[in-house]
Write an enzyme that holds these catalytic residues in place. Structure first.
Site, PDB file in Angstrom:
ATOM      1  N   CYS A  95       0.801  -1.226   0.000  1.00 50.27           N
ATOM      2  CA  CYS A  95       0.000   0.000   0.000  1.00 50.27           C
ATOM      3  C   CYS A  95       0.840   1.285   0.000  1.00 50.27           C
ATOM      4  CB  CYS A  95      -1.011  -0.034   1.144  1.00 50.27           C
ATOM      5  SG  CYS A  95      -2.363   1.132   0.871  1.00 50.27           S
ATOM      6  N   HIS A 194      -3.630  -5.458   2.418  1.00 45.28           N
ATOM      7  CA  HIS A 194      -3.229  -5.516   3.835  1.00 45.28           C
ATOM      8  C   HIS A 194      -3.871  -6.754   4.453  1.00 45.28           C
ATOM      9  CE1 HIS A 194      -1.933  -1.264   4.177  1.00 45.28           C
ATOM     10  NE2 HIS A 194      -2.977  -0.955   3.453  1.00 45.28           N
TER      11      HIS A 194
END
Ligand code: GLN
Length: 241
Positions: A95, A194
């Protein structure tokens, strides 16, 4: 004895949604297999040794933390990371870390520099954040996780996506692609997933480990993955797959 030498970049700043769990999983699976494991951190201003580690890791981070890291990554650590990628070390970023692998990240009227390892650009647009459970397909297998990002990432012509979006938004909510895999030896990997990602996708952790050690993933000692398989199935279900 084989040893996996891991360096976590900015471990205090780039660690949201328990991304540190990715490192714990790598460590455990190495221990269970009798593979040595060392973990070092490298923070702001600390030089990086391109030969000292097999896997360099950057977790996710909010815009303000990314701004602190971006400059350091693009100056202090840039040459070492490029040299490590040429040598065949794995560079794995999630990310906020993923967004810094490319040319830059445009956010709030500012452009954060990227480290330039792969051909991609990220822009923070006015639209809603791209949030939710996500599943992608790569090489006939599934990665499942969770995404939450305001930035939209566009891959350049010389970049290859990590996977194809099955459920969720992926790089920009439009292209149908998620993540990147590239660099001089194909060992630079970025993803928005994630969770942390690796405990939900142990097969992918093994692929990263084997690549970092220069081995074939099929050559790693099999483990009892009943719990890991259940975690993977739950993450797939959460994504609606
Ligand atoms: N700050 C970045 C964004 O919102 C990345 C966030 C994250 O790592 N989850 O796009």
């Amino acid at each position: 004895m084989a040893e996996l030498r891991v360096c976590a970049l900015y471990p205090d700043l780039m660690n949201i949604y328990a991304d540190r769990g990715n490192l714990q999983l790598l460590q455990r699976r190495c221990e269970w297999r009798g593979i040595g494991f060392t973990l070092r951190g490298s923070g702001l201003g600390e030089p990086l040794d391109p030969d000292a580690h097999d896997l360099y890791y950057i977790g996710g981070g909010q815009d303000r933390d990314q701004a602190l890291c971006a400059e350091d990554l693009a100056t202090v650590k840039r040459d070492a990371l490029h040299a490590a990628a040429v040598r065949g070390a794995v560079i794995f970023a999630v990310c906020g870390g993923y967004q810094l692998l490319g040319h830059g990240y445009e956010v709030g009227g500012e452009r954060l520099p990227g480290v330039g390892l792969v051909d991609l650009e990220t822009v923070r647009e006015d639209g809603p954040r791209l949030i939710g459970n996500v599943a992608i397909e790569l090489d006939g297998r599934v990665l499942a996780g969770f995404e939450n990002h305001g930035g939209r990432t566009r891959l350049g012509t010389s970049a290859t996506p990590l996977g194809r979006v099955l459920k969720g938004h992926g790089n920009d909510g439009r292209s149908g692609f998620e993540g990147v895999r590239g660099g001089p030896r194909g060992n630079v990997v970025g993803t928005y997933l994630h969770g942390p990602l690796l405990p939900k996708n142990a097969w992918f952790a093994d692929w990263l480990t084997a690549s970092a050690l220069g081995q074939d993933p099929g050559g790693l000692t099999p483990l009892d993955d009943a719990l890991e398989d259940a975690a993977h199935a739950a993450a797939r279900r959460a994504a609606g797959l």
